[in-house]
Design a protein around this motif. Structure first.
Motif, short mmCIF file in Angstrom:
data_model
loop_
_atom_site.label_atom_id
_atom_site.label_comp_id
_atom_site.label_asym_id
_atom_site.label_seq_id
_atom_site.Cartn_x
_atom_site.Cartn_y
_atom_site.Cartn_z
N VAL A 1 82.68 42.79 -26.92
CA VAL A 1 81.02 42.35 -26.89
C VAL A 1 81.21 40.73 -27.33
O VAL A 1 81.74 40.30 -28.49
CB VAL A 1 80.11 42.73 -27.84
CG1 VAL A 1 78.79 42.04 -27.67
CG2 VAL A 1 79.97 44.27 -27.04
N GLU A 2 80.78 39.56 -26.81
CA GLU A 2 81.07 38.23 -27.30
C GLU A 2 79.54 37.87 -27.94
O GLU A 2 78.55 37.71 -27.04
CB GLU A 2 81.13 37.28 -26.00
CG GLU A 2 82.75 37.60 -25.53
CD GLU A 2 83.18 36.54 -24.17
OE1 GLU A 2 84.12 36.13 -24.17
OE2 GLU A 2 82.20 36.25 -23.57
N VAL A 3 79.58 37.56 -29.12
CA VAL A 3 78.32 37.42 -29.98
C VAL A 3 78.51 35.85 -30.44
O VAL A 3 79.45 35.30 -31.06
CB VAL A 3 78.18 38.22 -31.02
CG1 VAL A 3 77.06 37.91 -31.85
CG2 VAL A 3 78.38 39.71 -30.52
N PRO A 4 77.37 34.94 -30.09
CA PRO A 4 77.33 33.58 -30.43
C PRO A 4 76.69 33.45 -31.91
O PRO A 4 76.10 34.59 -32.17
CB PRO A 4 76.49 33.09 -29.34
CG PRO A 4 75.57 34.17 -28.81
CD PRO A 4 76.40 35.36 -28.75
N HIS A 5 76.94 32.37 -32.27
CA HIS A 5 76.19 32.10 -33.80
C HIS A 5 74.96 32.14 -33.72
O HIS A 5 74.36 32.63 -34.92
CB HIS A 5 76.64 30.56 -34.06
CG HIS A 5 78.09 30.40 -34.40
ND1 HIS A 5 78.65 30.98 -35.67
CD2 HIS A 5 79.13 30.06 -33.70
CE1 HIS A 5 79.81 30.64 -35.77
NE2 HIS A 5 80.06 29.95 -34.65
N ARG A 6 74.05 31.82 -32.89
CA ARG A 6 72.76 32.01 -32.81
C ARG A 6 72.06 33.27 -33.22
O ARG A 6 71.17 33.55 -34.09
CB ARG A 6 71.73 31.52 -31.81
CG ARG A 6 72.04 32.31 -30.33
CD ARG A 6 71.33 31.87 -29.16
NE ARG A 6 71.79 32.52 -28.14
CZ ARG A 6 72.49 32.11 -27.00
NH1 ARG A 6 72.82 30.92 -27.20
NH2 ARG A 6 72.90 32.75 -25.90
N GLY A 7 72.70 34.38 -32.92
CA GLY A 7 72.48 35.69 -33.14
C GLY A 7 72.59 36.23 -34.65
O GLY A 7 71.79 36.76 -35.33
N LEU A 8 73.62 35.96 -35.00
CA LEU A 8 74.09 36.15 -36.24
C LEU A 8 73.18 35.46 -37.21
O LEU A 8 72.72 36.10 -38.26
CB LEU A 8 75.76 36.07 -36.68
CG LEU A 8 76.10 36.48 -37.95
CD1 LEU A 8 76.05 37.76 -38.15
CD2 LEU A 8 77.52 36.14 -38.11
N THR A 9 73.01 34.18 -36.92
CA THR A 9 72.15 33.20 -37.98
C THR A 9 70.70 33.98 -37.90
O THR A 9 70.13 34.20 -39.23
CB THR A 9 72.10 31.74 -37.50
OG1 THR A 9 73.45 31.17 -37.36
CG2 THR A 9 71.28 30.93 -38.49
N ASN A 10 70.12 34.22 -36.76
CA ASN A 10 68.90 35.00 -37.01
C ASN A 10 68.96 36.17 -37.58
O ASN A 10 67.45 36.49 -38.44
CB ASN A 10 68.37 35.16 -35.43
CG ASN A 10 66.81 35.55 -35.37
OD1 ASN A 10 66.00 34.75 -35.61
ND2 ASN A 10 66.70 36.74 -34.84
N LEU A 11 69.70 37.04 -37.58
CA LEU A 11 69.82 38.32 -38.11
C LEU A 11 70.02 38.05 -39.62
O LEU A 11 68.84 38.80 -40.28
CB LEU A 11 71.32 39.08 -37.69
CG LEU A 11 71.47 40.29 -38.47
CD1 LEU A 11 70.09 41.39 -38.20
CD2 LEU A 11 72.71 41.02 -38.12
N VAL A 12 70.90 37.34 -40.23
CA VAL A 12 70.71 37.10 -41.60
C VAL A 12 69.65 36.41 -42.18
O VAL A 12 69.24 36.85 -43.28
CB VAL A 12 72.21 36.41 -41.99
CG1 VAL A 12 73.24 37.32 -41.41
CG2 VAL A 12 72.35 35.00 -41.52
N CYS A 13 68.95 35.64 -41.29
CA CYS A 13 67.66 34.94 -41.96
C CYS A 13 66.71 36.19 -42.20
O CYS A 13 65.71 36.21 -43.22
CB CYS A 13 67.27 33.84 -41.15
SG CYS A 13 68.39 32.38 -41.17
N SER A 14 66.54 36.73 -40.90
CA SER A 14 65.49 38.04 -41.03
C SER A 14 65.71 38.92 -42.28
O SER A 14 64.83 39.36 -42.65
CB SER A 14 65.48 38.60 -39.51
OG SER A 14 65.22 37.70 -38.57
N GLN A 15 67.03 39.39 -42.18
CA GLN A 15 67.34 40.45 -43.20
C GLN A 15 67.09 40.01 -44.51
O GLN A 15 66.47 40.73 -45.30
CB GLN A 15 68.67 41.02 -43.05
CG GLN A 15 68.72 41.89 -41.83
CD GLN A 15 70.11 42.57 -41.90
OE1 GLN A 15 71.23 42.00 -42.21
NE2 GLN A 15 70.25 43.73 -41.60
N GLY A 16 67.39 38.67 -44.85
CA GLY A 16 67.25 38.16 -46.13
C GLY A 16 65.89 37.94 -46.57
O GLY A 16 65.28 38.35 -47.86
#
Length: 468
Positions: A25-40
């Motif tokens: 699975v190829e995951v771009p930066h935008r997904g990880l950035t959105n996730l860590v901001c939401s979880q934070g």
């Protein structure tokens, strides 16, 4: 100066494949950035927070557990994986380092011993269904969240705050979509279904990954155009999960539409195990199921049709170890004459034989225990695994044991024999006879240490007259 943009590739992570080939699975930066901001935001993590990563490096949740606290200026404590496998050690780690926020698999959260952890303010869990009793224990003490999400939509897409009232419900909802995430519950024709009606969960938004590396056909099958979106080229990921909306707007997970399962946090395609079994020269046909009622929790069971009646089932397990990771090795491999089929030609799983009380076909034959230590270990294993006749040459993992059961085993050995084993001891000595030798060595060390202390105490009293 950073050159990567939101659409650039952040990482590739491989998941189990139904055809026997893992999918990258190829995951771009935008997904990880959105996730860590939401979880934070949900976990209320800031510079004063202390967090830790309780996931192995091969689990994509380890990324958010590492990146989220660092992007918030929080302190991240790095610990070896074994620190999170034994509940008392994990509790000690939380207490010593005053951890305030962390995310744990459900099975690890269950292992935490009873008692207050005053520093802990927020805890997230997921990877498996959260039982109401887990919510009952934690939701009243701190901010507890249930998380859901496939790898293809960047670790977590839906998260919900658990409340004490959920402890009285039959199931715990998985929550609502994270920021910049859209979810739809659709029927087989991709039409929206009403509240309370089951349907397949589709996920859209910035967390949707590029797809599967080098697999355009499979990517097109699972990542479909978004009929509800306004962004050009927007896509939805078909999760294959059956869900429904509750009246309060939260999502409730109901199960899988296919035969993909989760066991102890690992997502597994049963077809991949069946494909591996089919490559064994003695196996003519095979089907793999999940036994939810096993005494050790959910376990994989393989039913195999052998080409030759003289073939040994015990030869199959070593073969699988060479081609599959440990968590995908079936706990039981059961020989049957033929695979039962429906009139449609599909496997009739309801007619597969029961496996209750079946002892696995092991590499070594049964050897009776000798001495109190071997007898205690075989009785403890039999109780944990729901088996009778555990022998001293039996391997814990071949019997169906797994890492979460080791926690219970170590505790029972400590209560019964007065020795506390390390987690690594079981992996290094998974056979009863070898583990018994290790227990006896520790008992000898304890006795010698006690003798030295008594000798030292006697020496200290020498030459002194009792006072009046």
């Amino acid at each position: 100066e950073p050159l990567a943009g939101p659409g650039n590739l952040a990482y590739i992570i491989y998941t189990s494949g139904s055809t026997g080939t893992p999918k990258g699975v190829e995951v771009p930066h935008r997904g990880l950035t959105n996730l860590v901001c939401s979880q934070g935001d949900l976990f209320q993590v800031g510079p004063e927070s202390r967090s830790t990563n309780a996931f192995g490096a091969a689990f994509d949740a380890a990324l958010s557990a590492t990146v989220m606290p660092l992007t918030r200026g929080a302190t991240l404590y790095i610990q070896p994986p074994e620190a999170f496998r034994y509940g008392e050690h994990l509790a000690r780690h939380i207490e010593t380092n005053k951890i305030t926020a962390l995310h744990l698999p459900v099975s690890v959260l269950k292992s935490l011993p009873e008692g207050d952890l005053p520093s802990l303010r927020s805890i997230g869990t997921g990877a498996e269904a959260v039982a109401p009793e887990v919510v009952r224990r934690w939701a009243g003490q701190l901010r507890m969240f249930n998380a859901y999400g496939p790898t293809e939509t960047t670790v977590v897409s839906v998260m919900g705050r658990c409340t004490p009232e959920m402890a009285n419900s039959l199931s715990v909802p998985i929550g609502r979509p994270l920021a910049n995430t859209s979810v739809y519950v659709l029927d087989e024709r991709m039409r929206l279904v009403p509240v309370g009606v089951p349907g397949e969960l589709y996920i859209g938004g910035v967390g949707v990954s590029r797809g599967y590396r080098g697999r355009p056909g499979l990517t097109a099958q699972r990542f479909v155009p978004d009929p509800f979106g306004t962004e050009p080229g927007a896509r939805l990921y078909r999760t294959g999960d059956l869900v429904r909306y509750r009246p309060d707007g939260t999502l409730e997970f109901l199960g899988r539409l296919d035969h993909q399962v989760k066991i102890r946090g690992h997502r597994i395609e049963l077809g991949e195990i069946e494909a591996a079994l089919a490559r064994h020269p003695d196996v003519a046909n095979a089907v793999v199921t999940v036994d939810e009622e096993g005494p050790a929790g959910a376990r994989l069971v393989a039913y195999v049709v052998l080409r030759d009646a003289t073939a040994e089932i015990s030869d199959i397990r070593p073969f699988l170890r060479d081609v599959l990771p440990g968590y995908m090795i079936p706990s039981l491999i059961v020989p049957i004459a033929e695979i039962p089929l429906l009139s449609s030609g599909k496997v009739d799983r309801s007619r597969l034989p029961s496996v209750e009380g079946i002892r696995p076909e092991l590499t070594a034959g049964y050897v009776a225990p000798e001495g109190p230590v071997q007898e205690a270990l075989t009785e403890i294993w039999a109780d944990l695994l729901g088996l009778s006749g555990v022998g001293v040459q039996d391997d814990f993992f071949e019997l169906g044991g797994h890492s979460m059961l080791i926690i219970n085993m170590i505790w029972q050995i400590k209560q019964r024999l007065g020795v506390e084993l390390a987690f690594a001891d079981v992996f290094e000595s998974p056979v009863v006879a070898d583990l018994a030798d290790r227990v006896e060595d520790l008992l000898t060390e304890q006795q010698e240490a006690t003798g030295e202390e008594e000798t030292a105490a006697d020496d200290g009293d020498e030459g002194h007259e009792p006072s009046d």
